[in-house]
Design an enzyme around this catalytic site. Structure first.
Site, short mmCIF file in Angstrom:
data_model
loop_
_atom_site.label_atom_id
_atom_site.label_comp_id
_atom_site.label_asym_id
_atom_site.label_seq_id
_atom_site.Cartn_x
_atom_site.Cartn_y
_atom_site.Cartn_z
N LYS A 12 0.85 4.42 6.94
CA LYS A 12 0.33 5.24 5.85
C LYS A 12 0.96 6.62 5.96
CE LYS A 12 -2.95 2.16 4.76
NZ LYS A 12 -2.94 1.36 3.52
N SER A 46 0.80 -1.22 0.00
CA SER A 46 0.00 0.00 0.00
C SER A 46 0.83 1.28 0.00
CB SER A 46 -0.95 0.02 1.21
OG SER A 46 -0.24 0.20 2.41
#
Length: 264
Positions: free
Chosen positions: A110, A49
């Site tokens: 993230k 990701s």
């Protein structure tokens, strides 16, 4: 003189008893726990990701003092206190490790895109923060395998986020496969007080704050208390394309050029 030598030898033998060895080991374990809790902790990247910034198989050092300490800074996350001790706000653009909103036993990594009060929206695949389009510049085609061995192909861009209060603008790479679809055409999100908005750099293959449904799976806005620390640099990177018993392949599995890569 001989008597003194015998006394010294006896003293040395007493220091080497099993009890002293146990004390020594426990002391070092305590030091390591304190370092891991207060200063720095290593994490492994299990998914794609954050490609191209982080690759599957990267090992990153995360500093834990940047945002203060919550119970999630402690091993096993005991509920000893509320909030954060000496809490500090993150900056827009930080690559942060935090606990998953739906299961706080899981760590996520993230990039922090939105801070409290920010308006965040994606339109036609392009990111808007507080009504301003975030500039991006194409760097060319890109391809790399994810954790399943599937090719992540697309266009690599250099994106420059606006500075947060007291911070600086952060320029980093993202990967885009498409500018179509729901994740690339969102409503406007307004980040609540006490939360932040997180996105993966692999924009079309990231489960992040763009997904807000109350279904027990989506990330949504992330509470500040869930922050664990700030990712600083890659200290090791390993592709693992071959079985581990093929030891002669080990040197070729290491991403030598990616070692000690600093987070943008």
């Amino acid at each position: 003189m001989n008597e003194k030598i015998r006394e010294a030898q006896t003293s040395d033998r007493r220091q080497d008893t099993p009890l002293e060895t146990v004390r020594f080991v426990l002391s070092w374990l305590l030091v390591l726990v304190v370092i891991r809790t207060v200063l720095v902790e290593p994490f492994t990247i299990p998914s794609g990701s954050m490609i191209p910034t982080l690759q599957v198989g990267d090992y990153v050092f995360v500093t834990k003092f940047d945002y203060g300490w919550s119970r999630f800074s402690l091993p096993f996350s005991p509920d000893l206190f509320k909030g954060r001790i000496w809490g500090a706000a993150p900056h827009r653009g930080d690559v942060a490790v935090f606990r998953y909103t739906q299961n706080t036993s899981e760590d996520y990594i993230k990039r922090i895109i939105g801070l409290p009060g920010d308006h965040v929206q994606v339109t036609g695949g392009e990111l808007y923060i507080n009504g301003e389009k975030v500039p991006r510049r194409a760097l060319g085609a890109y391809s790399v395998d994810d954790e399943r061995g599937d090719a992540q192909t697309g266009m690599r861009y250099l994106e420059t986020l606006p500075p947060s209060k007291g911070g600086v603008s952060v320029t980093h790479q993202i990967l885009k496969q498409t500018d179509a679809g729901e994740p690339n055409n969102t409503r406007e999100y307004i980040v609540p007080e006490g939360y932040f908005f997180a996105m993966g750099d692999n924009r079309d293959n990231s489960s992040d704050s763009r997904f807000q449904a109350d279904n027990g799976r989506d990330l949504g806005y992330v509470p500040m208390v869930n922050l664990v620390g700030k990712a600083r640099f890659v200290w090791f990177s390993y592709e693992a394309r071959h079985p581990v018993w093929q030891f002669w392949q080990w040197p070729f599995e290491i991403r030598w050029s990616h070692l000690f890569a600093v987070m943008d």
